[in-house]
Every structure is written in structure tokens, then in C-alpha cells.
Design an enzyme around this catalytic site. Structure first.
Site, PDB file in Angstrom:
ATOM      1  N   ARG A   1       0.838  -1.191   0.000  1.00  0.00           N
ATOM      2  CA  ARG A   1       0.000   0.000   0.000  1.00  0.00           C
ATOM      3  C   ARG A   1       0.875   1.243   0.000  1.00  0.00           C
ATOM      4  O   ARG A   1       1.917   1.281   0.636  1.00  0.00           O
ATOM      5  CB  ARG A   1      -0.925   0.026   1.215  1.00  0.00           C
ATOM      6  CG  ARG A   1      -2.174  -0.843   1.075  1.00  0.00           C
ATOM      7  CD  ARG A   1      -3.089  -0.710   2.275  1.00  0.00           C
ATOM      8  NE  ARG A   1      -2.443  -1.171   3.486  1.00  0.00           N
ATOM      9  CZ  ARG A   1      -1.898  -0.396   4.393  1.00  0.00           C
ATOM     10  NH1 ARG A   1      -1.951   0.923   4.276  1.00  0.00           N
ATOM     11  NH2 ARG A   1      -1.316  -0.912   5.455  1.00  0.00           N
TER      12      ARG A   1
ATOM     13  N   TYR B   1      -1.510  -3.295  -6.799  1.00  0.00           N
ATOM     14  CA  TYR B   1      -1.309  -3.986  -5.524  1.00  0.00           C
ATOM     15  C   TYR B   1      -2.632  -4.105  -4.740  1.00  0.00           C
ATOM     16  O   TYR B   1      -3.404  -3.142  -4.668  1.00  0.00           O
ATOM     17  CB  TYR B   1      -0.258  -3.261  -4.665  1.00  0.00           C
ATOM     18  CG  TYR B   1      -0.243  -3.844  -3.271  1.00  0.00           C
ATOM     19  CD1 TYR B   1       0.280  -5.111  -3.043  1.00  0.00           C
ATOM     20  CD2 TYR B   1      -0.837  -3.173  -2.196  1.00  0.00           C
ATOM     21  CE1 TYR B   1       0.231  -5.685  -1.790  1.00  0.00           C
ATOM     22  CE2 TYR B   1      -0.892  -3.745  -0.933  1.00  0.00           C
ATOM     23  CZ  TYR B   1      -0.358  -5.013  -0.742  1.00  0.00           C
ATOM     24  OH  TYR B   1      -0.431  -5.586   0.501  1.00  0.00           O
TER      25      TYR B   1
ATOM     26  N   LYS C   1      -9.718  -2.512   1.485  1.00  0.00           N
ATOM     27  CA  LYS C   1      -9.394  -1.359   2.328  1.00  0.00           C
ATOM     28  C   LYS C   1     -10.213  -0.128   1.937  1.00  0.00           C
ATOM     29  O   LYS C   1     -10.658   0.636   2.790  1.00  0.00           O
ATOM     30  CB  LYS C   1      -7.903  -1.033   2.240  1.00  0.00           C
ATOM     31  CG  LYS C   1      -7.009  -2.195   2.614  1.00  0.00           C
ATOM     32  CD  LYS C   1      -7.121  -2.526   4.077  1.00  0.00           C
ATOM     33  CE  LYS C   1      -6.401  -3.818   4.392  1.00  0.00           C
ATOM     34  NZ  LYS C   1      -6.345  -4.119   5.819  1.00  0.00           N
TER      35      LYS C   1
ATOM     36  N   HIS D   1     -10.492  -2.482  11.404  1.00  0.00           N
ATOM     37  CA  HIS D   1      -9.405  -3.339  10.906  1.00  0.00           C
ATOM     38  C   HIS D   1      -9.183  -4.465  11.921  1.00  0.00           C
ATOM     39  O   HIS D   1      -8.193  -4.468  12.646  1.00  0.00           O
ATOM     40  CB  HIS D   1      -8.151  -2.469  10.759  1.00  0.00           C
ATOM     41  CG  HIS D   1      -7.039  -3.113   9.985  1.00  0.00           C
ATOM     42  ND1 HIS D   1      -5.737  -2.672  10.101  1.00  0.00           N
ATOM     43  CD2 HIS D   1      -7.014  -4.126   9.089  1.00  0.00           C
ATOM     44  CE1 HIS D   1      -4.963  -3.393   9.306  1.00  0.00           C
ATOM     45  NE2 HIS D   1      -5.703  -4.286   8.690  1.00  0.00           N
TER      46      HIS D   1
ATOM     47  N   SER E   1      -1.278  -3.548  10.232  1.00  0.00           N
ATOM     48  CA  SER E   1      -0.954  -4.405   9.096  1.00  0.00           C
ATOM     49  C   SER E   1       0.283  -5.254   9.380  1.00  0.00           C
ATOM     50  O   SER E   1       1.285  -4.747   9.892  1.00  0.00           O
ATOM     51  CB  SER E   1      -0.720  -3.544   7.857  1.00  0.00           C
ATOM     52  OG  SER E   1      -1.880  -2.798   7.585  1.00  0.00           O
TER      53      SER E   1
ATOM     54  N   CYS F   1       0.755  -7.515  11.602  1.00  0.00           N
ATOM     55  CA  CYS F   1       1.060  -7.657  13.030  1.00  0.00           C
ATOM     56  C   CYS F   1       0.285  -8.806  13.677  1.00  0.00           C
ATOM     57  O   CYS F   1       0.130  -8.835  14.893  1.00  0.00           O
ATOM     58  CB  CYS F   1       0.803  -6.354  13.766  1.00  0.00           C
ATOM     59  SG  CYS F   1       2.015  -5.093  13.347  1.00  0.00           S
TER      60      CYS F   1
ATOM     61  N   ASP G   1      -9.314  -9.873   8.818  1.00  0.00           N
ATOM     62  CA  ASP G   1      -8.785  -8.529   8.528  1.00  0.00           C
ATOM     63  C   ASP G   1      -9.774  -7.401   8.809  1.00  0.00           C
ATOM     64  O   ASP G   1      -9.367  -6.344   9.249  1.00  0.00           O
ATOM     65  CB  ASP G   1      -8.349  -8.459   7.057  1.00  0.00           C
ATOM     66  CG  ASP G   1      -7.434  -7.269   6.758  1.00  0.00           C
ATOM     67  OD1 ASP G   1      -6.461  -7.085   7.507  1.00  0.00           O
ATOM     68  OD2 ASP G   1      -7.702  -6.531   5.793  1.00  0.00           O
TER      69      ASP G   1
ATOM     70  N   ASN H   1       6.423  -8.506   1.741  1.00  0.00           N
ATOM     71  CA  ASN H   1       4.968  -8.336   1.745  1.00  0.00           C
ATOM     72  C   ASN H   1       4.302  -9.239   0.700  1.00  0.00           C
ATOM     73  O   ASN H   1       3.238  -8.920   0.184  1.00  0.00           O
ATOM     74  CB  ASN H   1       4.590  -6.866   1.496  1.00  0.00           C
ATOM     75  CG  ASN H   1       3.105  -6.602   1.735  1.00  0.00           C
ATOM     76  OD1 ASN H   1       2.506  -7.155   2.659  1.00  0.00           O
ATOM     77  ND2 ASN H   1       2.491  -5.775   0.893  1.00  0.00           N
ATOM     78  N   SER H   2       4.944 -10.365   0.390  1.00  0.00           N
ATOM     79  CA  SER H   2       4.287 -11.302  -0.536  1.00  0.00           C
ATOM     80  C   SER H   2       3.030 -11.851   0.134  1.00  0.00           C
ATOM     81  O   SER H   2       2.970 -11.967   1.356  1.00  0.00           O
ATOM     82  CB  SER H   2       5.234 -12.426  -0.947  1.00  0.00           C
ATOM     83  OG  SER H   2       5.824 -13.033   0.179  1.00  0.00           O
ATOM     84  N   ARG H   3       2.038 -12.198  -0.681  1.00  0.00           N
ATOM     85  CA  ARG H   3       0.704 -12.521  -0.141  1.00  0.00           C
ATOM     86  C   ARG H   3       0.098 -13.734  -0.821  1.00  0.00           C
ATOM     87  O   ARG H   3       0.441 -14.058  -1.961  1.00  0.00           O
ATOM     88  CB  ARG H   3      -0.241 -11.333  -0.356  1.00  0.00           C
ATOM     89  CG  ARG H   3       0.212 -10.031   0.308  1.00  0.00           C
ATOM     90  CD  ARG H   3      -0.657  -9.654   1.457  1.00  0.00           C
ATOM     91  NE  ARG H   3      -0.067  -8.633   2.320  1.00  0.00           N
ATOM     92  CZ  ARG H   3      -0.607  -8.285   3.480  1.00  0.00           C
ATOM     93  NH1 ARG H   3      -1.720  -8.838   3.906  1.00  0.00           N
ATOM     94  NH2 ARG H   3      -0.028  -7.370   4.239  1.00  0.00           N
TER      95      ARG H   3
HETATM   96  P1  GTP Z   1      -2.480  -7.693   7.309  1.00  0.00           P
HETATM   97  O1  GTP Z   1      -3.002  -8.730   6.358  1.00  0.00           O
HETATM   98  O2  GTP Z   1      -1.364  -6.887   6.709  1.00  0.00           O
HETATM   99  O3  GTP Z   1      -3.529  -6.807   7.877  1.00  0.00           O
HETATM  100  O4  GTP Z   1      -1.689  -8.472   8.480  1.00  0.00           O
HETATM  101  P2  GTP Z   1      -2.093  -9.408   9.703  1.00  0.00           P
HETATM  102  O5  GTP Z   1      -2.352  -8.565  10.894  1.00  0.00           O
HETATM  103  O6  GTP Z   1      -3.145 -10.380   9.314  1.00  0.00           O
HETATM  104  O7  GTP Z   1      -0.698 -10.160  10.003  1.00  0.00           O
HETATM  105  P3  GTP Z   1      -0.303 -11.701   9.910  1.00  0.00           P
HETATM  106  O8  GTP Z   1      -1.101 -12.574  10.821  1.00  0.00           O
HETATM  107  O9  GTP Z   1      -0.293 -12.080   8.476  1.00  0.00           O
HETATM  108  O10 GTP Z   1       1.182 -11.681  10.478  1.00  0.00           O
HETATM  109  C1  GTP Z   1       2.223 -10.939   9.913  1.00  0.00           C
HETATM  110  C2  GTP Z   1       3.577 -11.484  10.292  1.00  0.00           C
HETATM  111  O11 GTP Z   1       3.696 -11.593  11.719  1.00  0.00           O
HETATM  112  C3  GTP Z   1       3.825 -12.881   9.744  1.00  0.00           C
HETATM  113  O12 GTP Z   1       5.147 -12.945   9.281  1.00  0.00           O
HETATM  114  C4  GTP Z   1       3.619 -13.779  10.926  1.00  0.00           C
HETATM  115  O13 GTP Z   1       4.379 -14.962  10.829  1.00  0.00           O
HETATM  116  C5  GTP Z   1       4.057 -12.909  12.101  1.00  0.00           C
HETATM  117  N1  GTP Z   1       3.329 -13.264  13.354  1.00  0.00           N
HETATM  118  C6  GTP Z   1       1.990 -13.432  13.484  1.00  0.00           C
HETATM  119  N2  GTP Z   1       1.651 -13.794  14.747  1.00  0.00           N
HETATM  120  C7  GTP Z   1       2.814 -13.850  15.444  1.00  0.00           C
HETATM  121  C8  GTP Z   1       3.126 -14.165  16.817  1.00  0.00           C
HETATM  122  O14 GTP Z   1       2.270 -14.487  17.639  1.00  0.00           O
HETATM  123  N3  GTP Z   1       4.444 -14.106  17.156  1.00  0.00           N
HETATM  124  C9  GTP Z   1       5.423 -13.765  16.258  1.00  0.00           C
HETATM  125  N4  GTP Z   1       6.678 -13.715  16.682  1.00  0.00           N
HETATM  126  N5  GTP Z   1       5.159 -13.465  14.967  1.00  0.00           N
HETATM  127  C10 GTP Z   1       3.875 -13.507  14.558  1.00  0.00           C
HETATM  128  C1  SPV Z   2      -2.998  -4.478   5.177  1.00  0.00           C
HETATM  129  O1  SPV Z   2      -2.028  -3.858   4.709  1.00  0.00           O
HETATM  130  O2  SPV Z   2      -3.505  -4.185   6.295  1.00  0.00           O
HETATM  131  C2  SPV Z   2      -3.569  -5.628   4.444  1.00  0.00           C
HETATM  132  C3  SPV Z   2      -3.066  -5.924   3.110  1.00  0.00           C
HETATM  133  O3  SPV Z   2      -4.476  -6.280   4.953  1.00  0.00           O
HETATM  134  S1  SPV Z   2      -3.784  -4.885   1.905  1.00  0.00           S
HETATM  135  O4  SPV Z   2      -5.129  -5.404   1.594  1.00  0.00           O
HETATM  136  O5  SPV Z   2      -2.958  -4.941   0.731  1.00  0.00           O
HETATM  137  O6  SPV Z   2      -3.878  -3.540   2.402  1.00  0.00           O
HETATM  138 MN    MN Z   3      -5.055  -5.539   6.945  1.00  0.00          MN
END
Ligand code: GTP
Ligand code: SPV
Ligand code: MN
Length: 599
Positions: free
Chosen positions: A84, A212, A221, A241, A263, A265, A292, A383-385
């Protein structure tokens, strides 16, 4: 009416009874963009395959090894179009005060003028895909219809995975004039000519120059957070979110919570968590409603906050995901999925950082170049998805399509904080909880372009997604409480605290169940807590560490926050609060005073 006769370009397979308001808008957009072909998406599986096959022929998609990844495809984005772009994201309204101090503003008429210049003739030689879609379970009081016009095949196919796309949308819309007008073009992908513009007063989104996900899949979003948050403010509901998960206790009691983390996290991972063996044996089950976005309103009958997931798929972070950290995500992407910017192995398998301990000997990196472990570059983009349909998730909650949503007992805020934030605490009240959410901070990630790892305030994990003035957004949060007879308890968590060697102290992932268990018990008035400066905290001796390599003393360190750290934290909160200046809602001022009084 039959639009095929009135559209300027042919051939067109228009639905037989195209909504009259859609038609007027469509004619105008076609005249401006001048596509060489126009194609109406109908949302069938046959159509998805036809579009994908076409994408394989023109290089948009690379088919993966059918044995290892049945019906999965790799897409490589342009190298400057991988996340983004918040600096190119605008809320376009008559007055700057509509958008407040945390958004980029453009005057709406000027924005239209500027973007009309870019969109005029931009689809010459290209196909315009007309993508009708519904956000939310069909028939839900909050479900919203959108129509996205795009010249990207990748976007058209991805929208089919991420939304309820096709004929269902025309049915849901009927003869109504209420739909979000979404216009998208890749343009020439020049970052200098990239604009993601939202017109909340017109229920419209114009996105130019990026393919993207968050910039181009406009249902996500742009509609489900920025436009929806604006609508929710006016109509007394909330677009957040947040993930939504269900936790079933051994006695069968089901508790739903939401969690807002910025994001990349941990939302997807928390939403798909598999409880550790001990909990699984006892009979605990975690199910996913969404990973999400949550749309929430106060149910009149129960007086409680109810939530739906507006999406129909996952657009999840790939790096760090493997069979140990997140088996349900691995299964979700194991078939019928699209991967964006991962590495390709010689046999049509794929790889990313964190998929396995041993990297492959060689592969083709996300940019299409030859890659070896010693080359000093990442094989997959950070940020590969993956893009996968909801129904692929083995832990999908049975209520995922329930138009009435699920009742929410707890709301969890969190961020990525290497220092100074405990594993978990509970806010003293809703008012305090809103303050806790408003002051969330997190280290920045690769999900948005810019510096990674710098701490920034990200209120409710919504900083890049609030479609109006943050002052009014916070007031909305305070006011929503008054509509509820019973309100969710509010918590703050941090999975990411590091030791002096830079290693995560808390194991995270499935082990987060232990924190969730305490949260659930608190929601039901069952667990004890001690009062700390920040909020209620678990009693160390009562927190379940059995089976973990963590001593009660180490756990105490994980939960500790020193006076100095608290003072630093308060100073950090000013960064956001000062932006609101004299317009800070009084509840925020009072909560801040109470915090200082507790010191
Ligand atoms: P968006 O799709 O961007 O909104 O992200 P999200 O909040 O869904 O994040 P996601 O669960 O995909 O996690 C992002 C990164 O954090 C990944 O590389 C995960 O492996 C890592 N991660 C997630 N949960 C944990 C955790 O409990 N501990 C640690 N150390 N890393 C974590
Ligand atoms: C984020 O960035 O919080 C995502 C990925 O969930 S995107 O839909 O690309 O914004
Ligand atoms: Mn998100």
C-alpha cells in the site's frame, strides 16, 4: 433494458436487466476510459478458470506444480508496486476538516479533474472488466454492493476470490441506487502518477496506477474500511481493521472476540490459531469468522455488539507462515489460491522466507531473477501474499455467512512492540479501552511502502483506513457504547516483546491461546486480575505456563513495565494527541489525566 445496444464498445455480455443507475455510470466511465473491450464478470467457476487460463497465456499468472499446489498460480507484480502507498492515498471532500489531521486531503472537484486527466483514454487497447460484488453475507443488514471497473485481469480474478462476486451482486442491488462506484486502472504503474482517491460523499473510489491488493482490490481497504467507516459513522455502525474469531470452551460455551492489530502484526495468525495440545485435548476449538475486517453494529434484540466479516477470502502475509506457525493458513492456501511475489522453484513449487528452515539451493526470486541463498537478497518479497477463498480454511466458523453476525464479548488491541509493552492487560472500562485503542503504537512493516521497524501511533490499527476526521471517529467509539446494553471488554496485547539479544520472549502463534483463555475468562467474569498502572493484569501465579519453557519469573518480566517506560509511553502518545490539538474529545483528555494520576 439491454445495455449491449447502448454501450459504445462491443461485444458485451451485459446481464439482461442491468440496474439503471449502474448503466448511466457505466456509460460515462466507458466513454472516459475508452476500453477496446468490455467484459461483464458473472462470478461462475467456469468464468474464473477462463480468466485464469487467459492470464496464464498472457503472463499474468504462472501455473504452479499441480500435484503440490492444485489449481494455484503465481503472480509477479511490478517491482515498484508491492505494498500500500499511503502517501498516494487521499480522502477527497469539500473541506479539509472532513478528513482531519491523519489523512491526505484533496478537494473533491480538483481530485476528479486531476484523475479524469489520467483516466481519459487509459484503457485504449485494454479490456475493462466489470466486477459486481457484495461485501458481507448476503441478506445482512450491513451488506454492501460495489461495482469495480478495472483493466487488470489479476484484480478481476482476485475480486472473485475476495468478495461475493457476480450475479449475486446484481440480485442484491435490485433497482436500488446504493452501490459503491469503484474505478480502477493500472495506468502505466508510474508511482508519480499513482492516486488512490476516495469520495465518501459520492460513495465512489478512483484508483489509478497500482495493481497492488490494498490499492487495487477496491472492495477491501477502500470500500470495507475507508468508505464503510464513513458510512458507519453516519448510520451508527463500525467498520474496523479487526479479525473475528470464535473460541469454543470444553463445556461448549462459545465466545467471539475481535482483535485490531496493525498491518502485518498478526491478525491472520490469531484468527486461524490452533490451540496447543493441552488445550486441544481439553476440548478447546478456535474458529475463524474473519482475518482482517469487521463490520459491527448493536443488535436491537440482544443490545450487544454483533460483527460480520465483509470479505469472502483471505489476502494474507506469506513470509513467516509454515506448518508450525499456522497450519490452517497453509491449508487455506493449499489449493485454488493465487500467490503474489513469492519465489518459484524449478519444479513449479514455491518458497518464501520462513517456509522452511533450509532455503532452497536455487530458485527464481519474486522479481523473476535467479536466486541463491548467498546472493544477499530476499527470495520472496517481505509483503508477498496469498489470496484464498474463505471456504478453504478448515477452521472456518459455521456462522461465517450468518446475516445477523456473531455477538462480540471482547475487543483486543495490539501492536508490534519490541520494548516497553506487556504481553496482556485489560482496560478498566470502555472509556479507558477507547483510550488504549486510540494510543496503539506499532513498529512499521512491509505492508505499506516506507521505512520498516519505526514505531508509529496507529489508533485502533486504523490510521491508514479511517475515512474521515479522527476526532469524529473517536467520538463515534465513545457514543457507540451508549447504544449497547452490555459492552465488550477491551484488552491490549503484545506478542512481539524482545529480550536484550533481540529474540522474541513470547513464543506466540498457537501459544497465544493462553492469553486468549485469560481474556475469555475475564469477559465472563471468571478470572482474577491485579490492578496495574496500565490496567488489569493476570496474576502471575494463576497464568497458565504449563508445558512452556517460561518460568514464572520470566513471565513476570514479560508483563513488567517500569515507571520510566510508562513515562516514555505517555510522551509517545502525545505525537498523535497533539495532532488533534484543541479538538481532542474530552473523554481522551480525562483518560490521559487519569493515567498521569495513577503514576
Ligand atoms: P495484514 O493482512 O497486513 O492486515 O496483516 P495481519 O495482521 O493479518 O498479520 P499476519 O497474521 O499475516 O502476520 C504478519 C507477520 O507476523 C507474519 O510474518 C507472521 O508470521 C508474524 N506473526 C503473526 N503472529 C505472530 C506471533 O504471535 N508471534 C510472532 N513472533 N510473529 C507472529
Ligand atoms: C494491510 O495492509 O492491512 C492488508 C493488506 O491487509 S492490503 O489489503 O494490501 O492492504
Ligand atoms: Mn489488513
Amino acid at each position: 433494458m439491454n445495455t449491449a445496444q447502448t454501450l459504445t464498445r462491443a461485444p458485451v455480455d451485459a446481464p439482461t436487466a442491468l440496474n439503471g443507475y449502474v448503466k448511466v455510470w457505466l456509460d460515462e466511465m466507458i466513454e472516459m476510459c475508452q476500453p477496446s473491450h468490455v467484459y461483464f464478470c458473472n462470478g461462475t467457476m467456469e468464468e474464473r478458470q477462463t480468466l485464469i487460463d487467459q492470464g496464464v497465456r498472457d503472463g499474468t499468472f504462472i501455473k504452479l506444480n499441480e500435484e503440490k499446489w492444485p489449481n494455484c498460480y503465481l503472480h509477479r507484480s511490478h517491482v515498484n508496486d508491492v505494498a500500500r502507498t499511503e502517501a498516494a492515498t487521499f480522502i477527497c471532500t469539500p473541506n479539509e476538516d472532513n478528513v482531519g489531521p491523519t489523512n491526505n486531503w484533496m478537494e473533491n472537484k480538483q481530485a476528479y479533474a486531476k484523475l479524469r486527466g489520467l483516466f481519459t483514454g487509459c484503457m485504449k487497447g485494454r479490456t475493462m472488466y466489470i466486477v459486481p460484488f457484495v461485501m458481507g453475507p448476503l441478506g445482512s443488514p450491513l451488506a454492501k454492493v460495489g461495482v469495480e471497473l478495472t483493466d487488470s485481469l489479476y484484480v478481476a480474478v482476485s475480486m472473485g476470490l475476495m468478495t461475493r462476486m457476480g450475479e449475486v451482486a446484481w440480485q442484491q442491488l435490485g433497482e436500488d441506487d446504493e452501490f459503491t462506484k469503484c474505478l480502477h486502472s493500472l495506468g502505466d504503474l508510474n508511482p508519480e502518477r499513482r492516486y488512490i482517491c476516495h469520495f465518501p460523499f459520492d460513495n465512489a473510489i478512483w484508483s489509478f496506477g497500482s495493481g497492488y491488493g490494498g490499492n487495487a482490490l477496491l472492495g477491501k481497504k477502500c470500500l470495507a474500511l475507508r468508505i464503510a467507516s464513513f458510512l458507519g459513522k453516519q448510520q451508527n455502525w463500525m467498520a474496523e481493521h479487526m479479525l473475528i474469531l470464535g473460541a469454543q470452551a470444553p463445556d461448549g460455551q462459545k465466545t467471539y472476540v475481535t482483535a485490531a492489530f496493525p498491518s502485518a502484526c498478526g491478525k491472520t495468525n490469531f484468527a486461524m490459531m490452533i490451540p496447543p495440545e493441552k488445550y486441544a485435548k481439553q476440548g478447546w476449538k478456535i474458529t475463524t469468522i474473519g482475518d482482517d475486517i469487521a463490520w459491527m453494529w448493536v443488535d436491537e434484540k440482544s443490545g450487544r455488539l454483533h460483527a460480520i466479516n465483509p470479505e469472502n477470502g483471505y489476502f494474507g502475509v506469506v513470509p513467516g507462515t509454515n506448518d508450525e506457525t499456522n497450519p490452517n493458513a497453509m491449508k487455506s492456501m493449499s489449493h485454488d489460491s493465487i500467490f503474489t511475489n513469492v519465489a518459484l522453484l524449478p519444479d513449479g513449487d514455491i518458497w518464501w522466507e520462513g517456509k522452511s528452515k533450509e532455503p532452497p539451493k536455487e530458485c527464481i526470486d519474486w522479481t523473476g531473477q535467479k536466486w541463491t541463498p548467498d546472493c544477499g537478497r530476499k527470495a520472496a518479497h517481505p509483503n508477498s501474499r496469498f489470496t484464498a477463498p474463505l471456504e478453504n480454511n478448515p477452521a472456518l466458523d459455521p456462522a461465517v455467512n450468518d446475516p445477523n453476525g456473531v455477538p462480540i464479548s471482547g475487543i483486543i488491541f495490539g501492536g508490534r512492540r519490541s520494548k516497553g509493552m506487556p504481553l496482556v492487560y485489560q482496560a478498566f472500562s470502555w472509556l479507558h479501552g477507547v483510550y488504549v485503542g486510540a494510543t496503539v503504537a506499532s513498529e512499521t512493516t512491509a505492508a505499506a511502502t516506507g521505512q520498516v521497524g519505526v514505531i508509529r501511533r496507529d489508533p485502533m490499527a486504523m490510521l491508514p483506513f479511517i475515512g474521515y476526521n479522527i476526532r469524529d471517529y473517536l467520538v463515534h467509539w465513545f457514543r457507540m457504547r451508549k447504544r449497547m446494553r452490555d459492552c465488550p471488554r477491551i484488552f491490549h496485547v503484545n506478542w512481539f516483546r524482545k529480550d536484550e539479544n533481540g529474540k522474541y520472549i513470547w513464543p506466540g502463534y498457537g501459544e497465544n491461546m493462553r492469553v486468549l483463555k485469560w481474556i475469555i475468562d475475564r469477559c465472563h467474569g471468571r478470572a482474577n486480575a491485579i490492578e496495574s498502572l496500565l490496567g488489569w493484569m493476570p496474576r502471575i501465579e494463576e497464568f497458565d505456563l504449563e508445558g512452556l519453557n517460561i518460568t514464572p519469573e520470566q513471565f513476570a518480566t514479560l508483563q513488567t513495565i517500569t515507571h520510566d517506560e510508562i513515562k516514555q509511553e505517555f510522551l509517545g502518545q502525545e505525537e498523535l494527541l497533539l495532532k488533534m490539538g484543541g479538538e481532542m474529545p474530552k473523554e481522551i483528555i480525562f483518560q490521559r489525566e487519569l493515567m498521569i494520576s495513577r503514576l
